[in-house]
Design a protein around this motif. Structure first.
Motif, PDB file in Angstrom:
ATOM      1  N   ALA A  58       0.867  -1.177   0.000  1.00  0.00           N
ATOM      2  CA  ALA A  58       0.000   0.000   0.000  1.00  0.00           C
ATOM      3  C   ALA A  58       0.904   1.226   0.000  1.00  0.00           C
ATOM      4  O   ALA A  58       2.138   1.117  -0.103  1.00  0.00           O
ATOM      5  CB  ALA A  58      -0.935  -0.021   1.203  1.00  0.00           C
ATOM      6  N   ASP A  59       0.321   2.391   0.119  1.00  0.00           N
ATOM      7  CA  ASP A  59       1.074   3.640   0.170  1.00  0.00           C
ATOM      8  C   ASP A  59       1.328   3.965   1.634  1.00  0.00           C
ATOM      9  O   ASP A  59       0.502   4.596   2.306  1.00  0.00           O
ATOM     10  CB  ASP A  59       0.256   4.731  -0.525  1.00  0.00           C
ATOM     11  N   PHE A  60       2.485   3.545   2.138  1.00  0.00           N
ATOM     12  CA  PHE A  60       2.854   3.769   3.536  1.00  0.00           C
ATOM     13  C   PHE A  60       3.716   5.028   3.619  1.00  0.00           C
ATOM     14  O   PHE A  60       4.761   5.108   2.986  1.00  0.00           O
ATOM     15  CB  PHE A  60       3.617   2.576   4.101  1.00  0.00           C
ATOM     16  N   ARG A  61       3.295   5.999   4.431  1.00  0.00           N
ATOM     17  CA  ARG A  61       3.982   7.288   4.516  1.00  0.00           C
ATOM     18  C   ARG A  61       4.428   7.566   5.942  1.00  0.00           C
ATOM     19  O   ARG A  61       3.635   7.500   6.875  1.00  0.00           O
ATOM     20  CB  ARG A  61       3.055   8.412   4.065  1.00  0.00           C
ATOM     21  N   VAL A  62       5.701   7.900   6.089  1.00  0.00           N
ATOM     22  CA  VAL A  62       6.246   8.345   7.373  1.00  0.00           C
ATOM     23  C   VAL A  62       6.860   9.713   7.112  1.00  0.00           C
ATOM     24  O   VAL A  62       7.920   9.824   6.483  1.00  0.00           O
ATOM     25  CB  VAL A  62       7.307   7.373   7.914  1.00  0.00           C
TER      26      VAL A  62
END
Length: 614
Positions: A490-494
Motif C-alpha cells: 500500500a502507500d505507507f507514509r512516514v
C-alpha cells in the motif's frame, strides 16, 4: 523532584543505564522517562507547583502481597508543611506474572511451557513481573498557589516496605458543573451518591424515562456529584449521559460473576457503558461526557467483556472522561461510523486503551491521554471475520488518531494499525513502550485484512522507543512494519516526524522467518524525518520490499550504515529491500553503506538536544 534520600530506584535494583535501563520486567522500564524515586518508610519527595492547583494525580508502585492480590498503603500529602491529607495506595490492580494472558500469582509457573524464551532469561520466581505501577487521584483541601511546595511522605508505619513515586500531575479542577436544563438525574430513581447501594437499575430507569419523555435526540441523563456503584453494563442508545466533571461524578463497581456465560463467552460483567452490538443494529447518537469510570479489574481474561465502553456507537461522542482499572478503556466492535473520542484520559488498563475493531469509518480520536495500558494504547484493527473475499466490510477506513499523548504501554505498541484503508496517525507523542512492540506500528497480523490505499504516519514524536523484542531477541524500530499474515503493498507514509533517543533502530520492516520469502513490505516513503539518537541503525530491514528515503537527518547513531538483511536470501543482485536514498539525507547515518548485521550491539546515545534551524 528532590528527595530526602537518594533520588532514584537504584536502591531497589542495580544501577541501570541506556538500553539496560529499558529492559522489560524492571521498575525502571515501566517508569515514565525510565526513572523514578524510591522512598523507604519515613522518606519523602518534594516538588514545587508550577501553576495553581487543587488536585494531584500520583503514579506509583508498591510491592505485591507475597501470595498475590496486592496490599494497601498510603502517602501523607502536605503543602508548605501544612494541610495534611492522606493518599491511599494499593497494588491490588497491579503486578502480573509469567506469560500471556498472565497470572496474578507470584508463584505461577509458565502458562505456556512450550513457548521459546531467551536462553539467558532467569527461571527464578516471580516469572516476568510486570504492570508494576498504578495511579491515584486526590482533590486537595483548597487552591494552592504556584511556588508552593508539595511533599509526599511515606509514613513510618506504612504497610509498604518501599514506595516508588514515578510522576505527579497537578491541576486546577473546576467546581462541579450544574445539571443541564431538562436533564433527568439518576438520583431521582434511587441512585446512591455515597456508593453503598447498587445504582445500576437507577441508570437504566433514568435512561428509559429521559428517552420516553424527551423523544429521539433530546434525552439527557445527569450524573451528579458523588460516587455511584454499578455492577454491570448500562446500555446506551440515542441518549446523552453527562456528569459534573470527571473528578466529581464517579461511576465505579466490581467485577460481577454472571449466572451463566453470555453468548460471547463472558463469564463476568462489570461497570461500563455499552452500545448495542453491531449485529443487533448498533447504537447511535450517544454522548458520554464529563464523568469517571473506575473499575476493579485485576486480571486479563480475554473472553470477558469487562471494558469501560463497548458495543457499537455510531454518530456518537465520548469526551471528558477519566477511565481507570477496566480491561479495555474503549473497545468498539463494528461495523460503525462517525465516532469522536476526545479530551479523555485512559489509565491502568489490563489490555487496550482504545481499539476500533472491524469496519469503522470516520472515527476521530484526538487530544486524549493513555498511560499504563496492558496492550496497544490505541489500535485500528481491521479484523477479517466476514468471509467476504474483498474484505471491504471488515476494513477500518478513513479514521484519524491525532494529538494524543501515550505513556508507558507495558505490552505491545503505542499506536498500532492492523490492515485497513486510508487511515491517518498524526501529531501524536508516544513515550517509553516497554516490550513486544514499540511506539508506532503497522502490521498485517492478528487476522487482519490487507492494507489498501494509504496509511499516513505524520508529524509524530516518539521518545525512548524501539524496544528489544524478547521473542526474537532483536531490537524493534520506533516505527515498524510487520508482514506476518500477508504481503503489505500500500502507500505507507512516514513524514515530518521525530524519533528521539531510540533504544535500537528508528525505522524497521520485518517479516517472520517462516514467511520471509513470501511476505514483504512495499512502497514505504520516509520524508522530512529527524532521528536524534539510535542505539543501532536508522533503517533496519528484515524483509524484502521497497522504501524511498528523502530529507532524513540523523545524529548520534550507534552504527552508521543501513542494516539491510532483507529476508536473508542475499541474492547476487543485492539486498532484498530496495532502498532508494533521495535528496536531502544528512548526518552520515548511511556513510558506511549497506550491511547486514543480524544483532548489532546497541550503543547508548546521548540525550537529544534542540535541532539548529538553517
Amino acid at each position: 523532584m528532590s528527595a530526602s534520600a537518594t533520588g532514584d530506584i537504584a536502591s531497589y535494583e542495580p544501577t541501570l543505564r541506556g538500553t539496560e535501563q529499558r529492559a522489560a520486567y524492571t521498575l525502571t522500564s515501566e517508569a515514565s522517562g525510565r526513572d523514578a524515586v524510591r522512598l523507604d518508610r519515613g522518606e519523602y519527595v518534594e516538588l514545587t507547583l508550577a501553576e495553581d492547583a487543587n488536585a494531584i494525580t500520583v503514579r506509583y508502585s508498591i510491592p505485591d502481597a507475597p501470595s498475590g492480590g496486592g496490599i494497601t498503603s498510603r502517602l501523607d500529602v502536605t503543602v508548605n508543611g501544612k494541610h495534611r491529607e492522606v493518599l491511599p495506595l494499593t497494588s491490588q490492580y497491579s503486578w502480573l506474572y509469567a506469560d500471556y494472558p498472565f497470572s496474578n500469582d507470584p508463584a505461577a509457573d509458565w502458562l505456556h511451557p512450550d513457548w521459546w524464551r531467551p536462553p539467558l532469561e532467569t527461571p527464578a520466581k516471580p516469572l516476568r513481573p510486570s504492570h508494576a505501577y498504578a495511579e491515584q487521584r486526590l482533590l486537595l483541601d483548597r487552591r494552592h498557589r504556584a511556588g508552593d511546595v508539595l511533599r509526599l511522605t511515606v509514613p513510618r508505619d506504612a504497610a509498604a516496605a518501599w514506595t516508588v513515586v514515578d510522576l505527579v500531575d497537578h491541576e486546577l479542577v473546576d467546581r462541579p458543573a450544574r445539571k443541564p436544563r431538562g436533564a433527568v438525574s439518576i438520583t431521582r430513581f434511587g441512585a446512591d451518591p455515597g456508593g453503598a447501594r447498587d445504582s445500576t437499575a437507577a441508570f437504566d430507569a433514568a435512561i428509559a424515562h429521559a428517552k420516553a419523555r424527551e423523544g429521539s435526540g433530546d434525552a439527557v441523563v445527569w450524573i451528579p456529584e458523588g460516587t455511584f456503584r454499578v455492577t454491570r453494563h448500562v446500555v446506551v442508545d440515542d441518549v446523552a449521559v453527562v456528569g459534573a466533571g470527571s473528578w466529581h461524578s464517579i461511576v465505579t463497581g466490581p467485577v460481577t460473576p454472571r449466572s451463566e456465560p453470555a453468548p460471547d463467552g463472558s463469564r463476568n460483567d462489570s461497570v461500563g457503558f455499552y452500545g448495542r452490538y453491531a449485529e443487533d443494529g448498533g447504537s447511535a447518537d450517544v454522548r458520554l461526557a464529563d464523568f469517571a469510570i473506575v473499575g476493579e479489574v485485576s486480571e486479563r481474561v480475554d473472553t470477558d467483556q469487562v471494558n469501560a465502553i463497548g458495543g457499537a456507537l455510531s454518530n456518537s461522542v465520548i469526551e471528558g472522561l477519566y477511565i481507570q482499572r477496566t480491561k479495555v478503556g474503549i473497545w468498539m466492535d463494528g461495523p460503525g461510523h462517525d465516532l469522536v473520542v476526545r479530551n479523555t484520559m485512559v489509565v491502568d488498563q489490563m489490555a487496550y486503551g482504545l481499539n476500533i475493531r472491524r469496519g469503522w469509518t470516520g472515527v476521530h480520536a484526538t487530544n486524549n491521554v493513555f498511560r499504563n495500558t496492558g496492550d496497544d494504547a490505541m489500535a485500528m484493527w481491521s479484523h477479517y471475520v466476514s468471509g467476504d473475499e474483498a474484505r471491504e466490510v471488515d476494513k477500518d477506513v478513513g479514521n484519524v488518531f491525532d494529538h494524543n499523548t501515550i505513556q508507558t504501554p507495558v505490552l505491545a505498541n503505542g499506536i498500532a494499525v492492523y490492515g485497513g484503508r486510508d487511515n491517518t496517525v498524526a501529531d501524536n507523542l508516544v513515550a517509553d513502550p516497554v516490550r513486544e512492540g514499540s511506539a508506532l506500528h503497522a502490521g498485517y497480523r492478528h487476522g487482519s485484512t490487507d492494507f489498501a490505499g494509504y496509511l499516513a504516519f505524520e508529524r509524530n514524536t516518539t521518545v525512548r522507543a524501539g524496544t528489544r523484542e524478547l521473542n526474537w531477541d532483536i531490537g524493534v524500530g520506533a516505527i515498524w512494519f510487520y508482514a506476518l499474515e500477508g504481503h503489505m503493498d500500500a502507500d505507507f507514509r512516514v513524514t515530518d516526524s521525530d524519533f528521539l533517543d531510540v533504544s535500537y533502530n528508528a525505522i524497521q520492516v520485518v517479516s517472520d522467518w517462516s514467511v520471509k520469502d513470501v511476505y514483504g513490505v512495499e512502497h514505504v516513503t520516509v520524508r522530512d524525518v529527524r532521528v536524534d539518537g539510535a542505539g543501532t541503525n536508522v533503517l533496519n530491514a528484515r524483509a524484502f520490499g521497497s522504501m524511498t528515503v528523502k530529507n532524513l537527518d540523523a545524529r548520534n547513531v550507534g552504527h552508521p550504515f543501513v542494516n539491510n538483511c532483507g529476508s536473508f536470501g542475499f541474492p547476487p543482485t543485492g539486498p532484498e529491500l530496495d532502498i532508494v536514498l533521495g535528496e536531502g539525507n544528512d548526518g552520515g547515518w548511511y556513510a558506511a553503506g549497506t550491511w547486514c548485521d543480524d544483532r548489532p550491539t546497541p550503543v547508548d546515545p546521548p540525550a537529544p538536544t534542540a535541532w539548529s534551524m538553517p
